[in-house]
Design an enzyme around this catalytic site. Sequence first.
Site, short mmCIF file in Angstrom:
data_model
loop_
_atom_site.label_atom_id
_atom_site.label_comp_id
_atom_site.label_asym_id
_atom_site.label_seq_id
_atom_site.Cartn_x
_atom_site.Cartn_y
_atom_site.Cartn_z
N ILE A 13 34.24 43.96 42.83
CA ILE A 13 34.53 45.10 41.96
C ILE A 13 34.48 44.76 40.48
CG2 ILE A 13 35.87 46.41 43.64
CD1 ILE A 13 38.36 45.10 42.66
N GLY A 16 32.58 38.51 35.54
CA GLY A 16 32.60 38.06 34.15
C GLY A 16 31.89 36.75 34.00
N GLY A 17 32.06 36.15 32.82
CA GLY A 17 31.33 34.94 32.51
C GLY A 17 31.69 33.75 33.38
N VAL A 21 35.92 39.31 40.64
CA VAL A 21 37.07 39.85 41.36
C VAL A 21 36.58 40.68 42.53
CG1 VAL A 21 39.11 41.32 41.21
CG2 VAL A 21 38.48 39.87 39.27
N ASP A 130 46.51 36.91 24.33
CA ASP A 130 45.25 37.67 24.41
C ASP A 130 45.53 39.13 24.76
OD1 ASP A 130 42.52 37.92 24.10
OD2 ASP A 130 42.05 37.35 26.17
#
Length: 441
Positions: A13, A16-17, A21, A130
């Site tokens: 779903i 990323g880099g 997930v 972050d």
Amino acid sequence: MGMAGRYRLEERIAAGGVGEVWRGRDTVLDRVVAVKLLRPEYTQHPETLARFRAEARHTASLSHPGIAQVYDYGQGEDGQPFLVMELIDGPSLATVLARGPLDAATTMDIVYQTAAALAAAHTSGLVHRDIKPANLLLAPGGHVKVTDFGIAYAAGSAPLTRTGALIGTPAYLAPERVAGGAATPASDLYSLGVVCYECLTGEPPFSGTPLETALAHQHGRLPPLPLHVPAQVTVLVTTLTAKDPTARPASAAEVARWASRLRDELATGSTDRPTGWHGPAPTGSLHPTLTGLPSDTMAIPQPDSVDKPPPSHLHRRWTVLLAAVAVALAAGLAGWLLRGTPSAASQGHHAPAGVHSTPPQLVDVNPSLLDGQPVSAVRQQLTQLGLQVQVEWHHSGNQPGGTVISVEPSGQLPRGTPVVVTGALEPPGHDHGGGNSGNGN
């Protein structure tokens, strides 16, 4: 596909880099979960692997309804690390903001929930480092879930990054972190203030290259919020994004209380607010961002500071000028009108033009009349009127050094409002001294 003989992966779903997930199922407890996998090529990358493990350890140590829960951590049969988390059936705040800004009441609700979650983390000795819209998930029912503690700093722990590297997302970095300072709860609050700004405007305050954006947070001033944003909300954003960490709220818990009060006042005081995000969340599932060292680590050179006042020789030169304007100050420096102070006649002075009898808690700041006035005089007068004054210095063409460029915010401000006075540095070539004008006393 299965993991550790317990978790069945059903659908990818997010990606990323450095990882991805999956929607999965815990076959032992028979519940739906989110399984976060580190890409195979990063399993031998010590820093990324340490951060992945830290995310599991840090998040598992927290128990709060506003923090996405971690259930398990382990390695698959092939040695690939995985993290099992609570599945959030809702979008990230970044996805929602891509469709436009939110109204003030909704924004205050998001700030309240995020600050409450940060208060729990800070109490446990964790600084997130972050906070950004992509790391705030919006669950059904209007619940905010803070995710991605992978780069969180735990008090007393060993650093996860090499010396000289700056961890975080430049668009939300606190000025002290850009300057090389340590991450603190106050730096999380600055990032939350930037998120609040973005909720109200639909976009971050600064853009450009990562370096340009980070330096803008260190030296620049946030662009003004739209006029329709309530004044008290503007005060909250201004306080959260103060350059000086000590000028920000004392704790995330205090921010939560402040935002909660504003949310309730806005909800009961207006029935025709613009539409924003009000749960349930749109369909689809987005999950913790997959940050990695290559994408969010940046080496920041340390330029000469421009946040300092002009050199000492300018102060000596301004002593003569300030003496010349003392008469004007005694009569009341033009540029602001104190609302509700004792009348000038009762104090033996002539009232400046435009003074009106108004409620005593307001100060009317008129920047058009303040431009070009000596910064020291403006700062002193605004402070005496009950405002919290912060001075910043910038180059401004050929405008005389030490004079006011701008004052923000302006208009009728409650006493105690933080106000930024921007002063002009001496134009290059006119410092008459031996050092850089940005490094004066």
